[in-house]
Design a protein around this motif. Structure first.
Motif, PDB file in Angstrom:
ATOM      1  N   ALA A  54       6.097   9.914   9.189  1.00 46.31           N
ATOM      2  CA  ALA A  54       5.464   8.649   9.568  1.00 46.31           C
ATOM      3  C   ALA A  54       6.234   7.489   8.959  1.00 46.31           C
ATOM      4  N   GLU A  55       6.439   6.468   9.763  1.00 44.82           N
ATOM      5  CA  GLU A  55       7.111   5.274   9.252  1.00 44.82           C
ATOM      6  C   GLU A  55       6.216   4.618   8.213  1.00 44.82           C
ATOM      7  N   LYS A  56       6.824   4.082   7.171  1.00 45.35           N
ATOM      8  CA  LYS A  56       6.041   3.452   6.118  1.00 45.35           C
ATOM      9  C   LYS A  56       5.170   2.342   6.669  1.00 45.35           C
ATOM     10  N   GLN A  57       3.918   2.345   6.242  1.00 44.62           N
ATOM     11  CA  GLN A  57       3.065   1.210   6.544  1.00 44.62           C
ATOM     12  C   GLN A  57       3.411   0.075   5.589  1.00 44.62           C
ATOM     13  N   THR A  58       2.985  -1.125   5.928  1.00 42.99           N
ATOM     14  CA  THR A  58       3.294  -2.279   5.096  1.00 42.99           C
ATOM     15  C   THR A  58       2.023  -3.060   4.773  1.00 42.99           C
ATOM     16  N   LEU A  59       1.984  -3.635   3.588  1.00 45.13           N
ATOM     17  CA  LEU A  59       0.923  -4.551   3.185  1.00 45.13           C
ATOM     18  C   LEU A  59       1.552  -5.762   2.539  1.00 45.13           C
ATOM     19  N   THR A  60       1.061  -6.930   2.885  1.00 37.90           N
ATOM     20  CA  THR A  60       1.551  -8.169   2.296  1.00 37.90           C
ATOM     21  C   THR A  60       0.467  -8.786   1.435  1.00 37.90           C
ATOM     22  N   VAL A  61       0.831  -9.105   0.214  1.00 38.79           N
ATOM     23  CA  VAL A  61      -0.102  -9.689  -0.757  1.00 38.79           C
ATOM     24  C   VAL A  61       0.403 -11.067  -1.138  1.00 38.79           C
ATOM     25  N   TRP A  62      -0.455 -12.050  -1.033  1.00 42.00           N
ATOM     26  CA  TRP A  62      -0.149 -13.369  -1.587  1.00 42.00           C
ATOM     27  C   TRP A  62      -0.884 -13.489  -2.915  1.00 42.00           C
ATOM     28  N   SER A  63      -0.261 -14.124  -3.883  1.00 40.61           N
ATOM     29  CA  SER A  63      -0.887 -14.228  -5.194  1.00 40.61           C
ATOM     30  C   SER A  63      -0.989 -15.665  -5.666  1.00 40.61           C
ATOM     31  N   HIS A  64      -2.139 -15.960  -6.220  1.00 36.55           N
ATOM     32  CA  HIS A  64      -2.456 -17.281  -6.767  1.00 36.55           C
ATOM     33  C   HIS A  64      -2.152 -17.353  -8.266  1.00 36.55           C
ATOM     34  N   LEU A  65      -1.623 -16.264  -8.824  1.00 35.49           N
ATOM     35  CA  LEU A  65      -1.395 -16.191 -10.264  1.00 35.49           C
ATOM     36  C   LEU A  65      -0.074 -16.857 -10.652  1.00 35.49           C
ATOM     37  N   THR A  66       0.221 -16.893 -11.945  1.00 29.55           N
ATOM     38  CA  THR A  66       1.465 -17.473 -12.430  1.00 29.55           C
ATOM     39  C   THR A  66       2.636 -16.540 -12.142  1.00 29.55           C
ATOM     40  N   SER A  67       3.839 -17.074 -12.208  1.00 26.42           N
ATOM     41  CA  SER A  67       5.032 -16.281 -11.879  1.00 26.42           C
ATOM     42  C   SER A  67       5.149 -15.003 -12.709  1.00 26.42           C
ATOM     43  N   PRO A  68       4.989 -15.045 -14.042  1.00 27.10           N
ATOM     44  CA  PRO A  68       5.072 -13.795 -14.808  1.00 27.10           C
ATOM     45  C   PRO A  68       4.002 -12.782 -14.397  1.00 27.10           C
ATOM     46  N   GLU A  69       2.814 -13.271 -14.063  1.00 24.81           N
ATOM     47  CA  GLU A  69       1.749 -12.370 -13.636  1.00 24.81           C
ATOM     48  C   GLU A  69       2.072 -11.753 -12.275  1.00 24.81           C
ATOM     49  N   VAL A  70       2.618 -12.560 -11.377  1.00 24.11           N
ATOM     50  CA  VAL A  70       2.988 -12.042 -10.056  1.00 24.11           C
ATOM     51  C   VAL A  70       4.033 -10.941 -10.191  1.00 24.11           C
ATOM     52  N   THR A  71       4.994 -11.140 -11.068  1.00 19.51           N
ATOM     53  CA  THR A  71       6.023 -10.121 -11.288  1.00 19.51           C
ATOM     54  C   THR A  71       5.406  -8.818 -11.781  1.00 19.51           C
ATOM     55  N   ALA A  72       4.495  -8.921 -12.725  1.00 19.65           N
ATOM     56  CA  ALA A  72       3.862  -7.722 -13.280  1.00 19.65           C
ATOM     57  C   ALA A  72       2.989  -7.019 -12.243  1.00 19.65           C
ATOM     58  N   ILE A  73       2.254  -7.792 -11.458  1.00 18.19           N
ATOM     59  CA  ILE A  73       1.398  -7.199 -10.427  1.00 18.19           C
ATOM     60  C   ILE A  73       2.246  -6.574  -9.328  1.00 18.19           C
ATOM     61  N   SER A  74       3.367  -7.188  -9.020  1.00 14.65           N
ATOM     62  CA  SER A  74       4.270  -6.635  -8.007  1.00 14.65           C
ATOM     63  C   SER A  74       4.759  -5.247  -8.415  1.00 14.65           C
ATOM     64  N   GLU A  75       5.073  -5.069  -9.685  1.00 13.87           N
ATOM     65  CA  GLU A  75       5.523  -3.765 -10.178  1.00 13.87           C
ATOM     66  C   GLU A  75       4.408  -2.728 -10.040  1.00 13.87           C
ATOM     67  N   LEU A  76       3.189  -3.141 -10.335  1.00 18.26           N
ATOM     68  CA  LEU A  76       2.047  -2.230 -10.225  1.00 18.26           C
ATOM     69  C   LEU A  76       1.796  -1.858  -8.763  1.00 18.26           C
ATOM     70  N   ALA A  77       1.888  -2.851  -7.882  1.00 20.27           N
ATOM     71  CA  ALA A  77       1.671  -2.611  -6.462  1.00 20.27           C
ATOM     72  C   ALA A  77       2.751  -1.706  -5.879  1.00 20.27           C
ATOM     73  N   THR A  78       3.976  -1.896  -6.336  1.00 23.15           N
ATOM     74  CA  THR A  78       5.083  -1.055  -5.864  1.00 23.15           C
ATOM     75  C   THR A  78       4.857   0.399  -6.266  1.00 23.15           C
ATOM     76  N   GLN A  79       4.348   0.605  -7.458  1.00 28.51           N
ATOM     77  CA  GLN A  79       4.054   1.967  -7.927  1.00 28.51           C
ATOM     78  C   GLN A  79       3.029   2.630  -7.007  1.00 28.51           C
ATOM     79  N   TRP A  80       1.973   1.910  -6.659  1.00 28.56           N
ATOM     80  CA  TRP A  80       0.976   2.449  -5.734  1.00 28.56           C
ATOM     81  C   TRP A  80       1.602   2.712  -4.373  1.00 28.56           C
ATOM     82  N   GLY A  81       2.438   1.783  -3.909  1.00 28.96           N
ATOM     83  CA  GLY A  81       3.064   1.942  -2.612  1.00 28.96           C
ATOM     84  C   GLY A  81       3.945   3.176  -2.534  1.00 28.96           C
ATOM     85  N   THR A  82       4.691   3.437  -3.606  1.00 24.34           N
ATOM     86  CA  THR A  82       5.550   4.616  -3.638  1.00 24.34           C
ATOM     87  C   THR A  82       4.720   5.891  -3.536  1.00 24.34           C
TER      88      THR A  82
END
Length: 425
Positions: A54-82
């Motif tokens: 199956a082709e990978k599904q995609t999800l797009t997240v917009w974040s209202h948090l600060t840049s360092p927080e967005v970076t940290a959340i992105s890493e967590l989201a990528t882990q779930w995505g993998t």
């Protein structure tokens, strides 16, 4: 009060394809000779079924948090995505509210908004952009207070998921006052010698004093806010406005034109024993080398002094065609980001398990704010709240300058909010 950050990003569409190939087999051959066994023809083994991944599904997240927080959340989201074969893109917000409303109503909107102050929810719900949180998806008993849940609930329906909480508290200089005062009478007595300053004209900081005597913004009827019932001009609220005026005009604790920079400077310089603010100023007090504590706001007689509670939230867009998948990601992020947001953004956790963890439990400053948050009132999350801020700020400034009395202050605030709400329609 925490500042609002702007929104912007883009959404990618999903294509899911599968293909299947099937093998074939031949039947036994009949030679027509009844005297002999039919010759057996060896049959080939069936071809293995081939399934295209199956082709990978995609999800797009917009974040209202600060840049360092967005970076940290992105890493967590990528882990779930993998782990779930999903490509997750987390983007920092840069547009205003109107920009988000327009994008969310188009194919360019996100599946998830992560890290939005809860008092914006009413506007988005009214615009039909919030997907209802599936019943039973989240364990509501894991949150530190009912107020946290109330903040993400509109007219009895939960529309968002709490991520972090925020409120104010009493900063006190331990070198000038070893213990926080239990009541406002105690504080006033001590402050006449040791000093007290905060931005009394900021309604976000002052609301708790108004509410301590029975004032309220909108009447809460079992989880439904009634914007037609405004309690900022009732008898209890007027009693509180008199107390606010006394802080300036009777006790001379602060000038009528006080602002937060002046009040903070006096506290950090050791000139005053007490100051009211939020977690965002803990770092400044630490940097100043102060011996300080954070405590809940003093009681007004026997009444606790509630403050405004802000809750950072996540919600799934009602326009997303992958809502089930999006809620799975929100669940994972909300259950695993509490300590990350505490570490990176100095945010107060909403989950009791994180709030009581070894790390957060040992943080006396966070625990001081958490103690205040336990009896804080969520800022109203309905669109009518936009009509509150200007009348409250303008009239309290007139009050502390001695230009109007407490009764006039209360009745005018209530009347002007009602007019502002009418103009929204």
């Amino acid at each position: 009060m925490s500042k609002r950050i702007k929104f912007a990003a883009a959404m990618t569409a999903m294509v899911l394809t599968t293909g299947t190939m099937f093998g074939c087999s031949s039947a036994p051959v009949n030679t027509g000779d009844t005297a002999k066994e039919p010759e057996k023809v060896e049959q080939p083994a069936p071809a293995e079924e081939k399934i295209e991944p199956a082709e990978k599904q995609t999800l797009t997240v917009w974040s209202h948090l600060t840049s360092p927080e967005v970076t940290a959340i992105s890493e967590l989201a990528t882990q779930w995505g993998t782990e779930n074969n999903v490509e997750v893109q987390v983007l920092e917000d840069q547009s205003d509210m109107q920009g988000f409303l327009q994008a969310a109503n188009s194919k360019n909107g996100p599946d998830i908004m992560f890290g939005l102050a809860h008092d914006n929810l009413g506007t988005f719900q009214k615009a039909g952009l919030l997907a209802e949180v599936p019943e039973g998806k989240f364990d509501l008993s894991t949150y530190a207070s009912q107020a946290i849940i109330d903040a993400v609930t509109i007219n009895g329906t939960q529309y968002a998921v709490p991520l972090a909480q925020e409120t104010i508290g009493l900063f006190y200089n331990k070198d000038l006052c070893s213990e926080a005062p239990a009541t406002w009478d105690d504080l006033v007595t001590i402050a006449q010698e040791k000093g007290f300053m905060y931005n009394v004209n900021d309604f976000y900081l002052t609301y708790g004093i108004v509410a301590a005597n029975g004032g309220y913004v909108f009447k809460n009827n079992n989880g439904t806010l009634d914007p037609a019932d405004i309690g900022l001009g009732n008898e209890g609220a007027i009693k509180s406005y008199q107390f606010l005026q006394d802080l300036v005009m009777k006790y001379n604790f602060m000038p009528a034109d006080i602002n937060d920079d002046i009040a903070k400077g006096e506290f950090l310089s050791g000139n005053t024993a007490f100051y009211i603010s939020g977690p965002w100023n803990v770092g400044a007090a630490k940097d100043a080398g102060m011996n300080f504590g954070i405590a809940p706001l003093p009681k007004m007689g026997d009444n606790v002094t509630p403050s405004f509670l802000g809750v950072q939230t996540a919600f799934v867009s009602a326009k997303s065609d992958k809502q089930d998948l999006a809620f799975d990601l929100v669940k994972y992020l909300s259950e695993n980001s509490g300590e990350i947001l505490y570490d990176v953004g100095n945010r107060i956790p909403v989950l009791t398990s994180v709030l009581n963890s070894d790390k957060v439990g040992a943080d006396v400053y966070t625990q001081g704010f958490a103690a205040q948050a336990a009896h804080a009132n969520p800022m109203p999350n309905i669109p009518e709240v936009a009509a509150m801020w200007a009348p409250a700020a303008d009239n309290i400034k007139l009050l502390t300058a001695g230009q109007i009395d407490a009764t006039t202050c209360g009745t005018t605030i209530a009347d002007q909010i009602a007019v502002g709400i009418a103009q929204q329609k």
